[in-house]
Structures are given as C-alpha cells and as structure tokens.
Write a protein that holds these residues in place. Sequence first.
Motif, PDB file in Angstrom:
ATOM      1  N   HIS A 218     -97.756   3.873 -32.262  1.00 47.40           N
ATOM      2  CA  HIS A 218     -97.502   3.124 -31.147  1.00 47.40           C
ATOM      3  C   HIS A 218     -96.080   3.006 -30.950  1.00 47.40           C
ATOM      4  O   HIS A 218     -94.990   3.207 -31.463  1.00 47.40           O
ATOM      5  CB  HIS A 218     -97.596   1.798 -31.769  1.00 47.40           C
ATOM      6  CG  HIS A 218     -99.398   1.599 -31.985  1.00 47.40           C
ATOM      7  ND1 HIS A 218     -99.617   0.919 -32.991  1.00 47.40           N
ATOM      8  CD2 HIS A 218    -100.420   2.139 -31.535  1.00 47.40           C
ATOM      9  CE1 HIS A 218    -101.299   0.743 -33.055  1.00 47.40           C
ATOM     10  NE2 HIS A 218    -101.458   1.555 -32.118  1.00 47.40           N
ATOM     11  N   MET A 219     -95.887   2.836 -29.534  1.00 44.83           N
ATOM     12  CA  MET A 219     -94.856   2.848 -28.689  1.00 44.83           C
ATOM     13  C   MET A 219     -94.352   1.515 -28.274  1.00 44.83           C
ATOM     14  O   MET A 219     -95.270   0.574 -27.625  1.00 44.83           O
ATOM     15  CB  MET A 219     -94.350   3.721 -27.750  1.00 44.83           C
ATOM     16  CG  MET A 219     -94.622   5.368 -28.199  1.00 44.83           C
ATOM     17  SD  MET A 219     -94.045   6.491 -26.691  1.00 44.83           S
ATOM     18  CE  MET A 219     -92.668   5.960 -26.559  1.00 44.83           C
TER      19      MET A 219
ATOM     20  N   MET B 194     -90.425  12.054 -21.031  1.00 42.69           N
ATOM     21  CA  MET B 194     -90.927  12.092 -19.829  1.00 42.69           C
ATOM     22  C   MET B 194     -91.104  13.642 -19.386  1.00 42.69           C
ATOM     23  O   MET B 194     -91.977  14.061 -18.497  1.00 42.69           O
ATOM     24  CB  MET B 194     -89.622  11.553 -19.030  1.00 42.69           C
ATOM     25  CG  MET B 194     -89.559  10.044 -19.144  1.00 42.69           C
ATOM     26  SD  MET B 194     -90.940   9.010 -18.833  1.00 42.69           S
ATOM     27  CE  MET B 194     -91.756   8.769 -20.436  1.00 42.69           C
ATOM     28  N   LEU B 195     -90.613  14.433 -19.871  1.00 45.02           N
ATOM     29  CA  LEU B 195     -90.500  15.730 -19.468  1.00 45.02           C
ATOM     30  C   LEU B 195     -91.940  16.321 -19.902  1.00 45.02           C
ATOM     31  O   LEU B 195     -92.633  16.988 -19.520  1.00 45.02           O
ATOM     32  CB  LEU B 195     -89.303  16.690 -20.155  1.00 45.02           C
ATOM     33  CG  LEU B 195     -89.598  18.395 -19.840  1.00 45.02           C
ATOM     34  CD1 LEU B 195     -89.501  18.471 -18.360  1.00 45.02           C
ATOM     35  CD2 LEU B 195     -88.177  18.880 -20.556  1.00 45.02           C
TER      36      LEU B 195
ATOM     37  N   VAL C  75     -92.398   3.830 -19.416  1.00 40.67           N
ATOM     38  CA  VAL C  75     -93.030   3.833 -20.648  1.00 40.67           C
ATOM     39  C   VAL C  75     -93.664   2.725 -21.082  1.00 40.67           C
ATOM     40  O   VAL C  75     -93.348   1.481 -20.970  1.00 40.67           O
ATOM     41  CB  VAL C  75     -92.045   4.245 -21.675  1.00 40.67           C
ATOM     42  CG1 VAL C  75     -92.726   4.305 -23.266  1.00 40.67           C
ATOM     43  CG2 VAL C  75     -91.150   5.493 -21.479  1.00 40.67           C
ATOM     44  N   LEU C  76     -95.145   2.872 -21.340  1.00 41.54           N
ATOM     45  CA  LEU C  76     -95.886   1.798 -21.552  1.00 41.54           C
ATOM     46  C   LEU C  76     -95.967   1.561 -22.836  1.00 41.54           C
ATOM     47  O   LEU C  76     -95.891   2.453 -23.864  1.00 41.54           O
ATOM     48  CB  LEU C  76     -97.395   1.975 -21.252  1.00 41.54           C
ATOM     49  CG  LEU C  76     -97.446   1.970 -19.610  1.00 41.54           C
ATOM     50  CD1 LEU C  76     -99.003   2.109 -19.213  1.00 41.54           C
ATOM     51  CD2 LEU C  76     -96.843   0.851 -18.956  1.00 41.54           C
TER      52      LEU C  76
ATOM     53  N   ASN D 297     -99.149   8.187 -23.449  1.00 37.91           N
ATOM     54  CA  ASN D 297     -97.788   8.135 -22.815  1.00 37.91           C
ATOM     55  C   ASN D 297     -97.754   9.645 -22.198  1.00 37.91           C
ATOM     56  O   ASN D 297     -97.220   9.565 -20.884  1.00 37.91           O
ATOM     57  CB  ASN D 297     -96.583   7.563 -23.354  1.00 37.91           C
ATOM     58  CG  ASN D 297     -96.511   6.053 -23.259  1.00 37.91           C
ATOM     59  OD1 ASN D 297     -96.097   5.648 -21.957  1.00 37.91           O
ATOM     60  ND2 ASN D 297     -96.704   5.249 -24.292  1.00 37.91           N
ATOM     61  N   VAL D 298     -97.945  10.526 -22.743  1.00 38.18           N
ATOM     62  CA  VAL D 298     -97.934  11.807 -22.459  1.00 38.18           C
ATOM     63  C   VAL D 298     -98.958  12.169 -21.527  1.00 38.18           C
ATOM     64  O   VAL D 298     -98.771  12.693 -20.318  1.00 38.18           O
ATOM     65  CB  VAL D 298     -97.886  12.953 -23.548  1.00 38.18           C
ATOM     66  CG1 VAL D 298     -97.857  14.262 -23.101  1.00 38.18           C
ATOM     67  CG2 VAL D 298     -96.447  12.835 -24.423  1.00 38.18           C
ATOM     68  N   ALA D 299    -100.279  12.092 -21.682  1.00 38.52           N
ATOM     69  CA  ALA D 299    -101.567  12.158 -20.898  1.00 38.52           C
ATOM     70  C   ALA D 299    -101.672  11.400 -19.853  1.00 38.52           C
ATOM     71  O   ALA D 299    -102.606  11.486 -19.037  1.00 38.52           O
ATOM     72  CB  ALA D 299    -102.795  12.301 -21.945  1.00 38.52           C
ATOM     73  N   GLN D 300    -101.103  10.120 -20.151  1.00 46.04           N
ATOM     74  CA  GLN D 300    -101.375   8.773 -19.022  1.00 46.04           C
ATOM     75  C   GLN D 300    -102.796   8.705 -18.748  1.00 46.04           C
ATOM     76  O   GLN D 300    -103.432   8.612 -17.682  1.00 46.04           O
ATOM     77  CB  GLN D 300    -100.648   9.301 -17.596  1.00 46.04           C
ATOM     78  CG  GLN D 300     -99.248   9.548 -17.850  1.00 46.04           C
ATOM     79  CD  GLN D 300     -98.572   9.838 -16.491  1.00 46.04           C
ATOM     80  OE1 GLN D 300     -98.051   8.801 -15.719  1.00 46.04           O
ATOM     81  NE2 GLN D 300     -98.398  10.892 -16.192  1.00 46.04           N
TER      82      GLN D 300
END
Length: 633
Positions: free
Chosen positions: A495-496, A516-517, A451-452, A459-462
């Motif tokens: 923001h994460m 992640m799923l 996870v960035l 983070n989902v679409a990368q």
Amino acid sequence: MERERTHASDETRRSGKTKYGLWSNTRFMLDAAWHTAWTVPFVAAVMALTAAGTTLTELFVAPVVLHRIEVHASLGGMLLDIAAFAAGLVALAAVHDYFDQISFSGNVEVRVSIVKRIGLKASGTAYANMLDADFNALEEKSYRNCSGNDAATEKFWRTWTEILTNVFGFVAYLFVLANLSIWMILLVIVTAGVGYAAAKRINEWGYRHREEERARLKRYTYLNDVFGKREYAKDMRILNLRPWILELRNRAFRALLAFYARREANNLWANVIDVALAFARNGIAYAYLIRLTLAQGLTASEFLLYFTAVSGFGMWVTGILDQFAELNKESLELSQIREFLDWPEPYAFEDGEPLKRRPGHAYRITLEHVSFRYPGADRDTLHDVSLDIRPGERLAVVGLNGAGKTTLVKLVCGLLDPTSGRVLVDGVDVRQYDRRDYYALFSAVFQDFSVLDSTVAQNVAQRVDGIDRARVEACLGEAGLMDAVGRLPGGVDAHMGRGVYEDGVELSGGQTQRLMLARALYKDAPVLVLDEPTAALDPIAEDDVYRHYARMTAGRTSVFISHRLASTRFCDRIVFLAGGRIAEEGTHESLLAMGGGYARLFEVQSKYYRDDMNAAAAGDAVAGDDGRSKGSQ
C-alpha cells in the motif's frame, strides 16, 4: 463559435441570472430520479397524502365527538367513532412512517448520482476549463450543493413533499370552509400572505448574508483544524505558533458569534409580526363565529370545527408560500450544478473524428506558428513558435523559468489549444480529432505527481482489475525501482500513502520519479513527454534518473523539458526558449560552440555544479584528516 458561447455564459453568470427556472430544475431532478431511483417522486406524493390526511382526520375528531355528545348518542356509538378515528390515524401514521423510512435511500441515491455526474464532468472536461477561475468556483459550489442530506439535491424531495402536503391540506380545508363567508376565507389568505411577505423579507437577511457567514465559518473551521494537522506540527512546537494561531482562532470565533447574534436579533421581528397577525386573524374569526352562533344557531361542534379550520387554513397558505420560497433557493443551487454540468467544452471529444492508434507507427508532431496567451494575461506566453518533432527523435526543450517550456509541452500533448496557429499530428490539425484519442498517443511524467493511496501495482497500471503483473515488474525494473519495491511488505501489492492505509509506505522523491517513469512505460504510448521530472532531486539522484531516461527513450519519440542543461546531453536535438520564442536550436555541442544564451546559461549552471563537487570533496578531506588526527592521539 465556442468562444462566443463561453462569453455568453460568462455574461449570464456575472448578471446573477440563470436560464434554469424552478420548473426546469424540477424536471431535471425528476429525470435524475427516473434514471436512478424512479420511486422517489411516488414516495414523496404518498407521504404528502398521508401527512395531509392525518391533519384532516385530526381536524374532525373533536367536533365529531362533541356532536355525539350534543345529540346524546350512545356510549357505544361514540366509542366506535373514536376507535375508527384512532384506527385511521394509526394506519395513516404507519403508511407515512414506512414511506419516510424508504425515502432516505432513494433520495441519497439520486444525490449521489448527481455527485457522480459532477465528478465525471470535472475529470473529463478540457484541461483549459480547469484554468478558468469561474469554472473552478462553480465546481466547488456544485460539490457543496451535494455535500450532505440537507443539500439541495436531496432536500429538494422533502421540500416538494411539504409543498404537496400543504396543497392537499389547503384544498381539503377549503372544502370545509366553503359554507363560511368568502370574506372570512380571503381574510385568512391575506393575513397569511402579509405575514409570509414580512417574514420572508426579514428572514432573507440570513440568505443575503450567507456568503459572509460561510466566509466566517470557513475561517474559524480552518484555524480550528490547523491544530491537528501534521504539516504544522514541527513549526507549532519549534516556533511556538500555538499562541498566535489560538488568538486568530478566538477572533474568528468571536466574529462568527457576532454574525449569529445579528441574524437572530433580525429574525426576532419575524416572530413578533407572525404572532401579531395570528392574534388578529384568530380574534376576527372568533368574533365572526360567535356572531354566526348567535344569529344562525351554530352548534358547538360546528363552531369548534370552523374555528380550528380557520386557524389551520392559514397555516396551509403560509406553508405553501414558505416551501415554494425554500424550493426557489434550492432551485438556485441546482442551477449552479446544471450550469457546471452544461459548461461548454472547447475541444472535440466524442463528436470529433476518431484517431486510431497504429501499433508500431511513429507519429510526427508539428507546431505551426503557434502562439498562446493565458486568459487575463497582457502578453503571449509563447509567440509564433514553429517546431517539428520528428518520429523517433529525442528532443529537449530548455530555458529559464517562465520561458514557456511547460506551456509548450501542454500544447504538444493537446492539454491546451493555441491562441493562434496549429498543432498537427501527421499533418492534420489535432482539433479535428477526438481529444481523448489524441491523449492516448502520449505517456507523460510531469513535475507534479499524481500518486494515489493505492497499491504500487495499481499506481503503475492505473487500473484496479486486469493488471499485467509481469509487465508491472518489468517496468519497475527498467525504471530502477524493482529492488526497492521488492523489499516492501507485499512487494508490488504494498500500500502507498497513509491517508487511507495505516501500513502505507511513502516513497522518496527519487523513488517517486522512478514510479512515474514505470507508469509511463506501462502505458507504452508512441510519444514520451518528461516535464521537469528531476526538479526536486539532488545532482546524484538526478544523474541516476537521467541514465534510466537515456536508456529507455532510445528509439522512441520523446520530449524532455528541463531548466538544467546538463540533463540534455542524451537528446538528439535541443531547443532553447527565451521570451516565449525559440531562440536557439541544435545539439548540445553545437549550441555551446554558438556561444549564445544556451552556452552562457550552461556555463553558469556548470559552475554551481563544480562548486558543489569541490565543497563536497573538501568536506570529505576534512573528515578524513579529523579521523586520522583522532586516531593518532
């Protein structure tokens, strides 16, 4: 063949030799400059010419003025000469300073371009390379050799500027001294060379012991940084770790100071020898020039010119030798970078056959008598495993820790290649294909997350741009996370992480699993791989995540790795690994009926689950009784 090249490379590294010489590394840096900031070599040459020109001009100022006095020149002519020298020095200084200012950005640009190449190599190399300790050590050294303005990849240009300056000065002074005895010139060269050799031998002590210095400095820096790290904050206060860590830091500091004291004491001798040789050289030159003055009527201005040139000539010689020695050190560091960039790849990438992904096609993955042994291990982690993953099948791979489950999934995904045997996709050995094309067939949720510090959507679409927001929200919804994300400030744009953003949020373990799923769903690859995705969750959160997995993996090929057997009921087939082999295979019910290792392990695990549930129920009952008792008082 690839293994032979890797072995040869290992032998080269162990011998301490390198196939990249000083001139080869110079061409490497010139090529890097040509593709990023082509003016860098030109700027270095101009700076060298102006620096040498300044020193040469300064050499003639006093002798020329003295000569004007000797010949009783007019005051106007003398002032004109002084003005001309002053104007020349100002012009040279201005040009030099201008190019010095613009050199910084170009040098940095070249260094950063090499950092990018290192990053691309590290992120794009075969996963197997990342298991190699030598590869990882070389990566660390490569980054360290690019880690600042004094790193080899930037200092290299300043060193070449100094070399060219000394070469230009040496040639110019050689012309000035051409009228003197050749023996006088040789004396200067020899004394300068002897002084350089002695100083080099003495000063190399620090270079020879650089790893000792680095280790001591690293230990001190680590212990000094511990005081401010959040992960140590609780133990620092509750367990009173501060005195212990403080003493360790003080010891590390004293050890570092002791090293520096030894180094400076050693370097003192280099200064003593340099002063002694300079005194002898200047004394002989002074005596020789006095003899010429008495025998040949050397003028005072000529005497001053030659004596100054003799002293400066030795400095040019020493400068050339010193800077080439420095360049050689930088070349060794550049060699480490090039060795990392040229590290052989065991898999085919661009040179492999393309594997075009076919929409709607369900791929068949087959392991054919596969064995795998990690480098340096004395036995196989997996031995003679044959497994057929059918299109659309939900397969569970279970077993105790160390049974080889994660290694198996890495082989399936193409992260590792078998030591023997083959991994096939639709009947074709995956080693024939571009490995990145093969990677594209898989979506994966591994037990160690990546996870960035970015937004939820990214983070989902990368990716940064071109994100399908509706699809992101749909995937988060399928993963059971959209409600939680919707409550965050900014929603999917929240923001994460707090390493970059002050307002960053940190998800719980279960929420991160769902994230992640959602990421795996967004990629929508033909094969879904889940490697111990609930290892850190409690049974209730684990059950909730499994329900989402079961619903979302319906109809798609999926491989589920777990050591918790209760999680495998939704799978079509279960493979039980033991001792690096497939010990049992079947459905949950058939394996229980078999009464083998799977059934025994399931019985042990289900007992713990029952004990946990009974303990929780008893706790609830006690809490209820306490509530009633207090209410009746």
